[in-house]
Design an enzyme around this catalytic site. Structure first.
Site, PDB file in Angstrom:
ATOM      1  N   HIS A  94     -10.262   1.419   1.467  1.00  0.00           N
ATOM      2  CA  HIS A  94      -9.843   2.953   1.838  1.00  0.00           C
ATOM      3  C   HIS A  94     -10.994   3.859   1.933  1.00  0.00           C
ATOM      4  O   HIS A  94     -11.026   4.686   2.673  1.00  0.00           O
ATOM      5  CB  HIS A  94      -9.078   3.304   0.622  1.00  0.00           C
ATOM      6  CG  HIS A  94      -7.473   2.894   1.027  1.00  0.00           C
ATOM      7  ND1 HIS A  94      -6.727   3.295   2.143  1.00  0.00           N
ATOM      8  CD2 HIS A  94      -6.488   2.241   0.255  1.00  0.00           C
ATOM      9  CE1 HIS A  94      -5.464   2.743   1.972  1.00  0.00           C
ATOM     10  NE2 HIS A  94      -5.407   2.201   0.999  1.00  0.00           N
ATOM     11  N   HIS A  98      -8.957  -3.717  -2.119  1.00  0.00           N
ATOM     12  CA  HIS A  98      -8.230  -2.929  -1.465  1.00  0.00           C
ATOM     13  C   HIS A  98      -8.306  -1.387  -1.506  1.00  0.00           C
ATOM     14  O   HIS A  98      -8.646  -0.818  -0.365  1.00  0.00           O
ATOM     15  CB  HIS A  98      -6.787  -3.112  -2.031  1.00  0.00           C
ATOM     16  CG  HIS A  98      -5.783  -2.393  -1.196  1.00  0.00           C
ATOM     17  ND1 HIS A  98      -5.000  -3.117  -0.330  1.00  0.00           N
ATOM     18  CD2 HIS A  98      -5.366  -1.013  -1.209  1.00  0.00           C
ATOM     19  CE1 HIS A  98      -3.933  -2.132  -0.039  1.00  0.00           C
ATOM     20  NE2 HIS A  98      -4.343  -0.672  -0.471  1.00  0.00           N
ATOM     21  N   GLU A  99      -8.705  -0.743  -2.399  1.00  0.00           N
ATOM     22  CA  GLU A  99      -9.024   0.507  -2.686  1.00  0.00           C
ATOM     23  C   GLU A  99     -10.380   0.901  -2.068  1.00  0.00           C
ATOM     24  O   GLU A  99     -10.558   1.955  -1.526  1.00  0.00           O
ATOM     25  CB  GLU A  99      -9.042   0.995  -4.250  1.00  0.00           C
ATOM     26  CG  GLU A  99      -7.742   0.792  -4.718  1.00  0.00           C
ATOM     27  CD  GLU A  99      -6.483   1.431  -4.132  1.00  0.00           C
ATOM     28  OE1 GLU A  99      -6.665   2.508  -3.348  1.00  0.00           O
ATOM     29  OE2 GLU A  99      -5.205   0.803  -4.258  1.00  0.00           O
ATOM     30  N   CYS A 153       0.935  -1.340  -0.002  1.00  0.00           N
ATOM     31  CA  CYS A 153      -0.219  -0.086   0.009  1.00  0.00           C
ATOM     32  C   CYS A 153       0.822   1.110  -0.074  1.00  0.00           C
ATOM     33  O   CYS A 153       1.747   1.057   0.593  1.00  0.00           O
ATOM     34  CB  CYS A 153      -0.938   0.002   1.307  1.00  0.00           C
ATOM     35  SG  CYS A 153      -2.067   1.405   1.241  1.00  0.00           S
TER      36      CYS A 153
END
Length: 198
Positions: free
Chosen positions: A154, A150-151, A108
Site C-alpha cells: 500500500h 500487504h501493508e 483489504c
C-alpha cells in the site's frame, strides 16, 4: 478519532507514500487515529494511504486473528511471541524476502467483501522505524509476514488485486467495478459540494 477508509477507485490508493523523516505531533496523531480506525474496522493492518495520507506509515495488530492463521516472529535471531510486540507501528518499512513462496487468503479494508488467495514470500525480514523514531528489525512469517507485505505494498501504491492471478481478478471484476464506480460517484459528489473558487 476514527477516520474514513478510502475505497478502491480513490487515486490516493495508487500514490506512493513520502518517507517520514521526523515524528511530529501530526504523525503521532495520525498513528493514534489509524490504530482507532483499524480496530473499529476489525482489520489486522492499515496503511496511511487508506485514510487519505500519502506517507510511509502502517499499523498492524494480528492478535485478533483466528488460531488457524498463526504468525511467527524472530527478533535478534530468537523466536518470540508476536502478541508481545503488538500493535506494531512501521514507518518507512523495508522488506527482504527470505522464505519460499506461500499462498494464503487476503482481504483489504479498501475492498469490502473481496477476498482472494495471494502468493507472497512466506517469510520476510523487516527494517522500519517505530513510533518513537527508533529502528526496529525483525523476521516475520505466517499472517504477520503476509500483513507486513500487504501493508508495505500500500505504501508504494500497490494493491492486492495487482498480485491476484488473472483468472481470479477476472472472476472478481464485476465486484471490483462496482466498488470503483461507487468511489468515483462519491468523489464527484464531494467535488460538486466544494464552493467554487472566486
Amino acid at each position: 478519532m476514527i477516520l474514513p477508509i478510502v475505497k478502491y477507485g480513490h487515486p490516493l490508493l495508487r500514490q506512493k507514500g513520502a518517507r517520514i523523516e521526523k515524528i511530529t505531533p501530526d504523525i503521532e496523531q495520525l498513528i493514534d487515529d489509524m490504530m482507532a480506525t483499524m480496530y473499529d474496522a476489525e482489520g489486522v493492518g492499515l496503511a496511511a494511504q487508506q485514510v487519505g495520507h500519502a506517507v510511509q506509515l502502517t499499523v498492524i495488530d494480528v492478535r485478533g486473528a483466528s488460531k488457524e492463521r498463526p504468525s511467527t516472529m524472530e527478533v535478534n535471531g530468537q523466536s518470540v511471541n508476536p502478541a508481545d510486540y503488538m500493535p506494531l507501528v512501521l514507518i518507512n518499512p523495508e522488506i527482504t524476502p527470505v522464505g519460499e513462496p506461500a499462498t494464503g487468503g487476503e482481504g483489504c479494508l479498501s475492498f469490502p467483501e473481496i477476498f482472494a488467495d495471494i502468493t507472497r514470500p512466506g517469510v520476510v525480514d523487516v527494517v522500519a522505524m517505530n513510533e518513537e523514531g527508533q529502528e526496529i528489525r525483525f523476521r516475520a512469517g505466517g499472517l504477520l509476514g503476509r500483513a507486513v507485505q500487504h501493508e508495505t505494498d500500500h505504501l508504494h501504491g500497490l494493491l492486492f488485486i495487482d498480485r491476484m492471478t488473472s483468472t481470479k481478478k477476472k472472476e472478481l471484476q464485476p465486484e471490483l467495478d462496482d466498488i470503483q464506480a461507487q468511489t468515483k460517484a462519491e468523489l464527484s459528489k464531494a467535488q460538486s459540494r466544494k464552493p467554487a473558487a472566486r
